[in-house]
Design a protein around this motif. Sequence first.
Motif, PDB file in Angstrom:
ATOM      1  N   ARG A  17       0.844  -1.192   0.000  1.00 17.05           N
ATOM      2  CA  ARG A  17       0.000   0.000   0.000  1.00 17.05           C
ATOM      3  C   ARG A  17       0.883   1.247   0.000  1.00 17.05           C
ATOM      4  NH1 ARG A  17      -5.387  -0.750   1.308  1.00 17.05           N
ATOM      5  NH2 ARG A  17      -5.489   1.182   0.099  1.00 17.05           N
ATOM      6  N   PHE A  18       0.510   2.197  -0.800  1.00 19.93           N
ATOM      7  CA  PHE A  18       1.284   3.439  -0.864  1.00 19.93           C
ATOM      8  C   PHE A  18       0.477   4.473  -1.625  1.00 19.93           C
ATOM      9  CE2 PHE A  18       4.570   6.077  -3.135  1.00 19.93           C
ATOM     10  CZ  PHE A  18       5.075   6.703  -2.013  1.00 19.93           C
ATOM     11  N   ASN A  19       0.422   5.659  -1.063  1.00 17.37           N
ATOM     12  CA  ASN A  19      -0.216   6.766  -1.766  1.00 17.37           C
ATOM     13  C   ASN A  19       0.790   7.912  -1.810  1.00 17.37           C
ATOM     14  OD1 ASN A  19      -1.657   8.955  -2.608  1.00 17.37           O
ATOM     15  ND2 ASN A  19      -3.440   8.594  -1.297  1.00 17.37           N
ATOM     16  N   ALA A  20       1.311   8.181  -2.997  1.00 20.16           N
ATOM     17  CA  ALA A  20       2.402   9.162  -3.127  1.00 20.16           C
ATOM     18  C   ALA A  20       1.995  10.548  -2.616  1.00 20.16           C
ATOM     19  CB  ALA A  20       2.845   9.256  -4.585  1.00 20.16           C
ATOM     20  N   ASP A  21       0.691  10.838  -2.608  1.00 13.85           N
ATOM     21  CA  ASP A  21       0.241  12.154  -2.142  1.00 13.85           C
ATOM     22  C   ASP A  21       0.259  12.270  -0.617  1.00 13.85           C
ATOM     23  OD1 ASP A  21      -0.181  13.087  -4.644  1.00 13.85           O
ATOM     24  OD2 ASP A  21      -2.287  12.472  -4.731  1.00 13.85           O
ATOM     25  N   PHE A  56      -8.343   1.299  -2.220  1.00 14.83           N
ATOM     26  CA  PHE A  56      -7.323   0.452  -2.851  1.00 14.83           C
ATOM     27  C   PHE A  56      -7.358   0.646  -4.377  1.00 14.83           C
ATOM     28  CE2 PHE A  56      -6.075  -3.882  -4.489  1.00 14.83           C
ATOM     29  CZ  PHE A  56      -4.733  -3.743  -4.191  1.00 14.83           C
ATOM     30  N   SER A  57      -6.169   0.891  -4.962  1.00 18.73           N
ATOM     31  CA  SER A  57      -6.139   1.285  -6.381  1.00 18.73           C
ATOM     32  C   SER A  57      -5.299   0.342  -7.239  1.00 18.73           C
ATOM     33  CB  SER A  57      -5.559   2.690  -6.509  1.00 18.73           C
ATOM     34  OG  SER A  57      -6.316   3.570  -5.720  1.00 18.73           O
ATOM     35  N   TYR A  58      -5.787   0.081  -8.411  1.00 17.68           N
ATOM     36  CA  TYR A  58      -5.086  -0.774  -9.377  1.00 17.68           C
ATOM     37  C   TYR A  58      -5.639  -0.475 -10.760  1.00 17.68           C
ATOM     38  CZ  TYR A  58      -9.347  -3.394  -8.282  1.00 17.68           C
ATOM     39  OH  TYR A  58     -10.648  -3.729  -8.047  1.00 17.68           O
ATOM     40  N   ALA A 107       5.958   3.100  -7.765  1.00 17.76           N
ATOM     41  CA  ALA A 107       4.549   3.122  -7.338  1.00 17.76           C
ATOM     42  C   ALA A 107       4.040   4.557  -7.170  1.00 17.76           C
ATOM     43  CB  ALA A 107       4.395   2.371  -6.028  1.00 17.76           C
ATOM     44  N   ILE A 108       2.806   4.789  -7.623  1.00 14.26           N
ATOM     45  CA  ILE A 108       2.135   6.077  -7.408  1.00 14.26           C
ATOM     46  C   ILE A 108       1.042   5.866  -6.355  1.00 14.26           C
ATOM     47  CG2 ILE A 108       0.732   7.904  -8.431  1.00 14.26           C
ATOM     48  CD1 ILE A 108       1.895   7.071 -11.162  1.00 14.26           C
ATOM     49  N   LYS A 109       0.211   4.892  -6.594  1.00 11.97           N
ATOM     50  CA  LYS A 109      -0.825   4.563  -5.612  1.00 11.97           C
ATOM     51  C   LYS A 109      -1.085   3.059  -5.664  1.00 11.97           C
ATOM     52  CE  LYS A 109      -5.018   6.412  -3.621  1.00 11.97           C
ATOM     53  NZ  LYS A 109      -5.984   5.331  -3.643  1.00 11.97           N
ATOM     54  N   ASP A 110      -0.756   2.383  -4.594  1.00 12.28           N
ATOM     55  CA  ASP A 110      -0.940   0.938  -4.475  1.00 12.28           C
ATOM     56  C   ASP A 110      -0.344   0.198  -5.681  1.00 12.28           C
ATOM     57  OD1 ASP A 110      -2.162   1.594  -2.097  1.00 12.28           O
ATOM     58  OD2 ASP A 110      -4.162   1.661  -2.976  1.00 12.28           O
ATOM     59  N   MET A 111      -1.199  -0.413  -6.513  1.00 13.26           N
ATOM     60  CA  MET A 111      -0.667  -1.211  -7.633  1.00 13.26           C
ATOM     61  C   MET A 111      -0.333  -0.361  -8.854  1.00 13.26           C
ATOM     62  SD  MET A 111      -0.615  -4.236  -6.490  1.00 13.26           S
ATOM     63  CE  MET A 111      -0.606  -3.834  -4.751  1.00 13.26           C
ATOM     64  N   ILE A 112      -0.693   0.909  -8.810  1.00 11.84           N
ATOM     65  CA  ILE A 112      -0.499   1.753  -9.997  1.00 11.84           C
ATOM     66  C   ILE A 112       0.912   2.337 -10.019  1.00 11.84           C
ATOM     67  CG2 ILE A 112      -1.302   3.841 -11.177  1.00 11.84           C
ATOM     68  CD1 ILE A 112      -4.070   3.259 -10.000  1.00 11.84           C
ATOM     69  N   ILE A 113       1.609   2.081 -11.125  1.00 16.39           N
ATOM     70  CA  ILE A 113       2.976   2.603 -11.226  1.00 16.39           C
ATOM     71  C   ILE A 113       3.075   3.609 -12.367  1.00 16.39           C
ATOM     72  CG2 ILE A 113       4.034   0.496 -10.322  1.00 16.39           C
ATOM     73  CD1 ILE A 113       4.887  -0.096 -13.285  1.00 16.39           C
ATOM     74  N   ASP A 114       4.134   4.383 -12.295  1.00 14.73           N
ATOM     75  CA  ASP A 114       4.466   5.299 -13.382  1.00 14.73           C
ATOM     76  C   ASP A 114       5.261   4.506 -14.419  1.00 14.73           C
ATOM     77  OD1 ASP A 114       5.482   7.144 -15.067  1.00 14.73           O
ATOM     78  OD2 ASP A 114       6.519   8.334 -13.535  1.00 14.73           O
ATOM     79  N   LYS A 115       4.661   4.248 -15.565  1.00 11.25           N
ATOM     80  CA  LYS A 115       5.320   3.434 -16.596  1.00 11.25           C
ATOM     81  C   LYS A 115       6.068   4.299 -17.622  1.00 11.25           C
ATOM     82  CE  LYS A 115       3.295  -0.350 -18.644  1.00 11.25           C
ATOM     83  NZ  LYS A 115       2.172  -1.163 -19.161  1.00 11.25           N
TER      84      LYS A 115
END
Lengths: 325, 293
Positions: A17-21, A56-58, A107-115
Motif C-alpha cells: 500500500r502506498f499513496n504518493a500524495d 485500494f487502487s489498481y 509506485a504512485i498509488k498501491d498497484m499503480i505505477i508510473d510506466k
Amino acid sequence: MGTNAITTQKVNFKVFRFNADEDYLPYYEDYSMDVTSEEVVLDILNRIKWDHDGSFSYRRSCRHGICGACAIKVNGRSTLACKESMSTMIEYFGNDLTIEPLSTKRAIKDMIIDKADFWEKHAAVTPYLVADVDECPSSENLVSPHDAEELNEADLCIQCGACHYACPVVEINSDFFGPAAFAAAYRFEADVRDSDGQRLVDVNEEKQGVWDCVKCFECAEVCPKEINPIEKITKLHQMAFKRGVAKNNVATRHAVGFLHSIKRHGVLDEGGLVLYSEGPSIIKHIPVALQMFRKGKIIMPWNMPKSDNLDEIQKLIKSSSTVKF
Amino acid sequence: MKKLKYALFTGCTAKQSTPEQMMSTMAVAKKLNIELVELTEASCCGASHLQDYDDFLSLVLNARNIAYAEKHGLTMVTICNTCQLNTAMTKHRLDRNPELKARVNEKLAEVGLEYKGTSNIIHFLYAIIDDFGLDKIKEMVVKPLSEFNIAPFYGCHNIRPSELHDESHNQKENPYNPTSLDDLIIACGGMNVDYEEKNKCCGFHVELQAPHTAAVLTGNAIAGATDQNADMMVTPCPLCHLKLDTQTKHASEAIGREVSLPVLHMQQMVGLALGCSPAELGLKHHVTDVNFI
Ligand code: SF4
Ligand code: SF4
Ligand code: FES
C-alpha cells in the motif's frame, strides 16, 4: 465427463500500500480471504477494494488479457492479474501471497505505477513500420505466409510491462531498452516491408542495446502472451551480423571468438577467448587471473585440451557456417 | 537397483577454469556407483554466444554432440547449466521441426553422423535427484553438513525457460520457487537458506561487455545469502561458481559493501556429505577459500 468441483481455501495476502500524495513510505496491509479455485488474481484485487478498502487502487480494463493494464507482481513474479488463476499461484507459492505493483520504486498509488520509462524505451526503438507507402497502389501489398511467420508472434505484445519490470538489467542500467522494446524492435526489423536503417543500429548500441542482456530468461518466463523476448533478442543479435550492422567491439568479438576457438580446439579456449574479445584491455583482468592461476584454475596454452575427431568439427564449420564477420 | 550409466558432456569449463567441478563429479559418481562415459569427441555448446552469431552452425555442432551420446545409446548428462540449456534447446528445436532436423542431418551426414532424437539430456543435479533418488542419497550420508547454513544458487539456465523442463527431467522445478537444491542440501544434512536472489542471475554472460551490471548481480546474490546467515553458497553451474567465487572484489565495489562467501559446486557438497576427502573434491581450487571444512 465430470466437471472439477470448485474448492475453497484460506489465503493470507500481504498487500503493498502506498499513496504518493500522503505517504512517506509504503507499508503492507494483511487480508485473509477464502479463495475459490475458479478465481483469478484480479478477483482478489476487486474483493480487496469492494469488501475491505474502497481506496485500494489498481489498473484494469479489458479483463480478457488483451489491454495489458492489470500486470502486477505476486510473490515477486510478474503476472497478468486477469489471466492468472489463483490456483496456480497457490500451487506455486502456497497460501501466503504477497501482492505488489510491478515496480515498488515506481509506485504512485498501491498497484499503480508510473510506466513512463517503459513507454520512453518503447518509443526509442521506432516501434512502427517505416516504408514508402504508395497512397494509390494498383494492387494489394502482399506479405507471404512465410514472411509473416518471421514476426514470430512479436506483434502480439500487449505492452503490459511484465517482462520489463522483471528484467534485472532494467533495474541496474537505466539506459537499457528492456525486453518489450526489443520485442517491438524485432517486430519491425523482421517485417519485409520495413526499410528503417537506424533501428537495428540503435538496438546494437552498447549500454542500451541487446548486448547488455544477461540472458536470464526472466522475460520469456513471465510474458503472458508467450512472446519470448529473449528469443527476439537473440534474433536481433543474429540480424546485426547478417546485415553488417554489428560493430567490432568486445561484445561482438566475444560471440565471434567462440567460432575461432571451436575451429582450433573443438572446445573453447577460455583464456584465448578473453584475449580475443578484450584485446589490449585484457590487462584489467590480470589481478583476477593471477588469483585463479595460483589456485590452479587457469591452464597453460600448451595444456589446452582438444576435442577428439577435431577434423569432423572443422569440416562441419566449413560447410555449415552461414555468417561472416 | 540397476546401475545408472550416462554419456558425460563435460563442457569446456570443467576442463579448464573449474577443474574441481570435474574432480568432484567423478568422485560423486564413484560413490553413487554411477557410470559416466565421457564424450571426448564433443565440441563446445556455444554457451549462447555462438548462437548469437551463427544459429545454424550452433545447431549442427550441438546436434553432433548429442549424436555421439545416441551412438552410445545413453542419456546425456551435463554438468553446466548453460551447456544444459544449449544442448536441450537444440534437441527441443530439432525434435519439433522435421525440416530443420533434415537440414542439420544433411550436414551431419558429411561426417557420417545422424541426429535421431533418441537421447535425453539432463543435468547431473536432476540425474542424482530424480534417477538416483534423494532418499537413497540421504541414507548414504556419512558426514552430515549439519553445522552449516547453505544458500542454494540455482542459476538461470537450469530453471528457465521452463518450456525445456520436459526434456531436462526437471518437470517439478518451479522457476519462481525452485526446490531441487534446497532438497539436496537438506538430504546432505545441511540447513537450507532461503533468500530472494537464489533463483536470480549471476551476470556471468555479460561480464566482459557489461561489467557493472554483472558485478551488481553477483554482489546482490552474495549479499542476499550473507544476510540470511549463510556460511556458504552452493550451485550446480560452474559459470555461476566462477562469477561468485572469483569476482568478489568487483562485486563488492559495485554494491558498496564487502561481500565474499565460499561457493561450492553442488557435487562438492554432495561429495563432502558422502565422505569424499577435500582433496578428491578439489576444494583447494577455490579463489574464496573453503578451508573451514
Ligand atoms: S533475458 Fe535479457 S531482456 Fe530478458 S529479462 Fe533477462 S536480461 Fe532482461
Ligand atoms: S513482451 Fe510480453 S510481457 Fe513483455 S510487455 Fe509484451 S506482452 Fe507484456
Ligand atoms: S485487464 Fe486487460 S489485460 Fe488484464
